[in-house]
Write a protein that holds these residues in place. Sequence first.
Motif, PDB file in Angstrom:
ATOM      1  N   THR A  54       5.747 -54.025 -26.107  1.00 16.03           N
ATOM      2  CA  THR A  54       5.976 -53.121 -24.980  1.00 16.03           C
ATOM      3  C   THR A  54       7.309 -53.420 -24.316  1.00 16.03           C
ATOM      4  O   THR A  54       8.055 -52.500 -23.953  1.00 16.03           O
ATOM      5  N   ALA A  55       7.638 -54.687 -24.164  1.00 13.08           N
ATOM      6  CA  ALA A  55       8.916 -55.064 -23.545  1.00 13.08           C
ATOM      7  C   ALA A  55      10.098 -54.638 -24.406  1.00 13.08           C
ATOM      8  O   ALA A  55      11.094 -54.110 -23.886  1.00 13.08           O
ATOM      9  N   VAL A  56      10.002 -54.827 -25.715  1.00 18.27           N
ATOM     10  CA  VAL A  56      11.080 -54.405 -26.618  1.00 18.27           C
ATOM     11  C   VAL A  56      11.257 -52.889 -26.544  1.00 18.27           C
ATOM     12  O   VAL A  56      12.384 -52.380 -26.465  1.00 18.27           O
ATOM     13  N   ALA A  57      10.150 -52.167 -26.560  1.00 18.91           N
ATOM     14  CA  ALA A  57      10.235 -50.707 -26.475  1.00 18.91           C
ATOM     15  C   ALA A  57      10.783 -50.260 -25.119  1.00 18.91           C
ATOM     16  O   ALA A  57      11.557 -49.302 -25.044  1.00 18.91           O
ATOM     17  N   LEU A 105       6.857 -47.631 -31.731  1.00 18.26           N
ATOM     18  CA  LEU A 105       5.694 -47.150 -30.984  1.00 18.26           C
ATOM     19  C   LEU A 105       4.452 -47.079 -31.877  1.00 18.26           C
ATOM     20  O   LEU A 105       3.344 -47.348 -31.426  1.00 18.26           O
ATOM     21  N   GLY A 106       4.634 -46.724 -33.142  1.00 16.69           N
ATOM     22  CA  GLY A 106       3.519 -46.709 -34.082  1.00 16.69           C
ATOM     23  C   GLY A 106       2.938 -48.093 -34.311  1.00 16.69           C
ATOM     24  O   GLY A 106       1.716 -48.270 -34.371  1.00 16.69           O
ATOM     25  N   LEU A 107       3.822 -49.082 -34.431  1.00 14.74           N
ATOM     26  CA  LEU A 107       3.361 -50.468 -34.579  1.00 14.74           C
ATOM     27  C   LEU A 107       2.598 -50.903 -33.335  1.00 14.74           C
ATOM     28  O   LEU A 107       1.538 -51.531 -33.436  1.00 14.74           O
ATOM     29  N   LEU A 108       3.119 -50.560 -32.166  1.00 16.93           N
ATOM     30  CA  LEU A 108       2.429 -50.879 -30.922  1.00 16.93           C
ATOM     31  C   LEU A 108       1.066 -50.196 -30.873  1.00 16.93           C
ATOM     32  O   LEU A 108       0.074 -50.805 -30.456  1.00 16.93           O
ATOM     33  N   ALA A 109       0.987 -48.959 -31.323  1.00 15.26           N
ATOM     34  CA  ALA A 109      -0.289 -48.238 -31.329  1.00 15.26           C
ATOM     35  C   ALA A 109      -1.295 -48.899 -32.273  1.00 15.26           C
ATOM     36  O   ALA A 109      -2.491 -48.987 -31.952  1.00 15.26           O
ATOM     37  N   LEU A 110      -0.831 -49.376 -33.421  1.00 19.02           N
ATOM     38  CA  LEU A 110      -1.731 -50.071 -34.349  1.00 19.02           C
ATOM     39  C   LEU A 110      -2.269 -51.364 -33.744  1.00 19.02           C
ATOM     40  O   LEU A 110      -3.444 -51.688 -33.893  1.00 19.02           O
TER      41      LEU A 110
END
Length: 121
Positions: A13-16, A39-44
């Motif tokens: 989240t911080a990187v995004a 964002l897809g990786l974060l969602a997974l």
Amino acid sequence: MNDWVLGLVLALTAVAAVATVVMLVRDQSPPSDAYFALLGLLALVLLGQAVWGCVALAGTDRDVDGITFVAYLLTALLVLPVGAAMSLIERTRWGTTALLVTLLAVAACEARLNTLWSVGA
């Protein structure tokens, strides 16, 4: 809650969020494909956290409000695709700002999840 998963979610989240602020400063709209891959990786990871959180909640003897805990898990998971869709619909700086607000909401949900699991408040 698993501290490793929490740390991974907050790090992604911080990187995004940093990438979003850079896009806002540079006035880049819409975001790139690499950004949506992040964002897809974060969602997974959020999906895995939601599944693990529900399983952990079912097997714990902690005093955790289950409805609130699951609601925060699902909110953190579902707010991300909504923010991404808003940024694709609104192809101006406001769409990118919506992504930043979405990431802040994910971080807030994570902080509250940690509090609910740790303290049971």
